[in-house]
Design an enzyme around this catalytic site. Sequence first.
Site, PDB file in Angstrom:
ATOM      1  N   SER A   1       0.807  -1.220   0.000  1.00  0.00           N
ATOM      2  CA  SER A   1       0.000   0.000   0.000  1.00  0.00           C
ATOM      3  C   SER A   1       0.843   1.274   0.000  1.00  0.00           C
ATOM      4  O   SER A   1       1.378   1.649  -1.030  1.00  0.00           O
ATOM      5  CB  SER A   1      -1.007  -0.035   1.141  1.00  0.00           C
ATOM      6  OG  SER A   1      -0.417  -0.147   2.398  1.00  0.00           O
TER       7      SER A   1
ATOM      8  N   ASP B   1       9.120   5.472 -10.863  1.00  0.00           N
ATOM      9  CA  ASP B   1       8.598   6.079 -12.092  1.00  0.00           C
ATOM     10  C   ASP B   1       9.270   7.406 -12.409  1.00  0.00           C
ATOM     11  O   ASP B   1       9.428   7.761 -13.587  1.00  0.00           O
ATOM     12  CB  ASP B   1       7.090   6.284 -11.988  1.00  0.00           C
ATOM     13  CG  ASP B   1       6.304   4.999 -12.216  1.00  0.00           C
ATOM     14  OD1 ASP B   1       6.946   3.941 -12.351  1.00  0.00           O
ATOM     15  OD2 ASP B   1       5.059   5.055 -12.252  1.00  0.00           O
TER      16      ASP B   1
ATOM     17  N   LYS C   1      -1.348  -3.877  -3.258  1.00  0.00           N
ATOM     18  CA  LYS C   1      -2.606  -3.315  -2.775  1.00  0.00           C
ATOM     19  C   LYS C   1      -2.728  -1.893  -3.301  1.00  0.00           C
ATOM     20  O   LYS C   1      -2.056  -0.989  -2.828  1.00  0.00           O
ATOM     21  CB  LYS C   1      -2.683  -3.322  -1.252  1.00  0.00           C
ATOM     22  CG  LYS C   1      -4.020  -2.764  -0.747  1.00  0.00           C
ATOM     23  CD  LYS C   1      -4.109  -2.764   0.757  1.00  0.00           C
ATOM     24  CE  LYS C   1      -5.468  -2.255   1.213  1.00  0.00           C
ATOM     25  NZ  LYS C   1      -5.678  -0.825   0.949  1.00  0.00           N
TER      26      LYS C   1
END
Length: 424
Positions: A312, A323, A337
């Site tokens: 999470s 990224d 999650k």
Amino acid sequence: MNKRGILLGATAVMLSTAAVASFSDRSQTQAFFRESPKELVDEVWQIIDRQYVDGTFNKVNWQAVRKEYLSRSYANREDAYKAVRQMLEKLKDPYTRFMDPEEFKNMQVDTSGELTGIGIQIAQDEKTKQLTVIAPIEDTPAFSAGILAKDTIVKIDGKSTKGMDVNQAVSLIRGQPGTEVQITILRNGQQKDFRIKRARIEIHPVRYSYQNSPTGGVGYIRLNQFSANAATEMRDAIQDLEKKQVSGYILDLRNNPGGLLLASVEIAQMWLDDGVIVSTKNRQGKQDIERSNHRPLTNKPLVVLVNDGSASASEILSGALQDNKRAVLVGEKTFGKGLVQSVRSLGDGSGLAVTIAKYFTPNGRDINKSGIAPNVVVALTDKEKQALFLQNRDKVGTPSDPQYAKALDILKKQIAAKGNSATR
């Protein structure tokens, strides 16, 4: 709901400002719901109807559900609680759940920095419906006993967990400090019993150290949970290590089960100069985007350690750093999650966690159920994990830790490359 009412870990809960009423208002409201338990059922239905992430309600006729449950008579609150749980089960969403007042009170402590229990975060597997350990919290009785991420809990004190929801399991696992609970887990097809003594657990989410290396000092930071004090402790750690003039950082998110969305955003801003951190999208398609604030605490090379217990909020942070090409991820694929819950206090003091959105990494990746793959895979067997994290704890974050050793090797090359670039 403000951002402090948004959570990402399976059992991490913090009340939003909107959920806090004056004592007199709350007392009047609670009195009303004690007298009208059917109103509580309708209140839960209304919240799901307005906020639930899936407009099809997982292909359930939600209007028909309301008609069915409001046509019933409820003699007391316990009848209403049972009906609410049955109603929510129709959604087949392990993260949308009802908590009676005692359960809700217990759940609120998980992000406050202190809890009473054995120190695990659990969820119901969406496919098997079995209770699954997301991760044990470091330095807790469950961690010391040897409970691992992805363990399946099949019994609690000899009672089968088949058909048991998360709240029921939490109620059985928690108890007075000093008392014991027996947890039976299934791992690799074999059952194993753990008798664990409950304790009052004070959680300091950040640990850090300065480590020497041939290419300069390395700042090693281990983040165990995204609790309410995680961002403050992370800021203190980075600032102290910057004063010591480290050349680069290794951020360890292994076995970090998540926590508060706000904490993950604030910590990401400490590392990112520019770029999107995370986006969330609700059922109306409305997208909220969190970005860097252009005030990072450091721009030095960074390597992040992750594994299957990184879930999470850990995935938000590692996904943002990956990224944006701010860090290299080393280790194993994360838990997977990608759903966001909000937590509501209900009229009688009970609570409701509702899945309200999906989150996406800066590149638009939906990692729910699939996780984030590291840039460099260094896999450990369950036996190796137990040997490292339980039997030889002093080796975690040292060259004797295979995942750390690889991270350090990569970091050294980054530091050297940055030094060569600076001298040209």
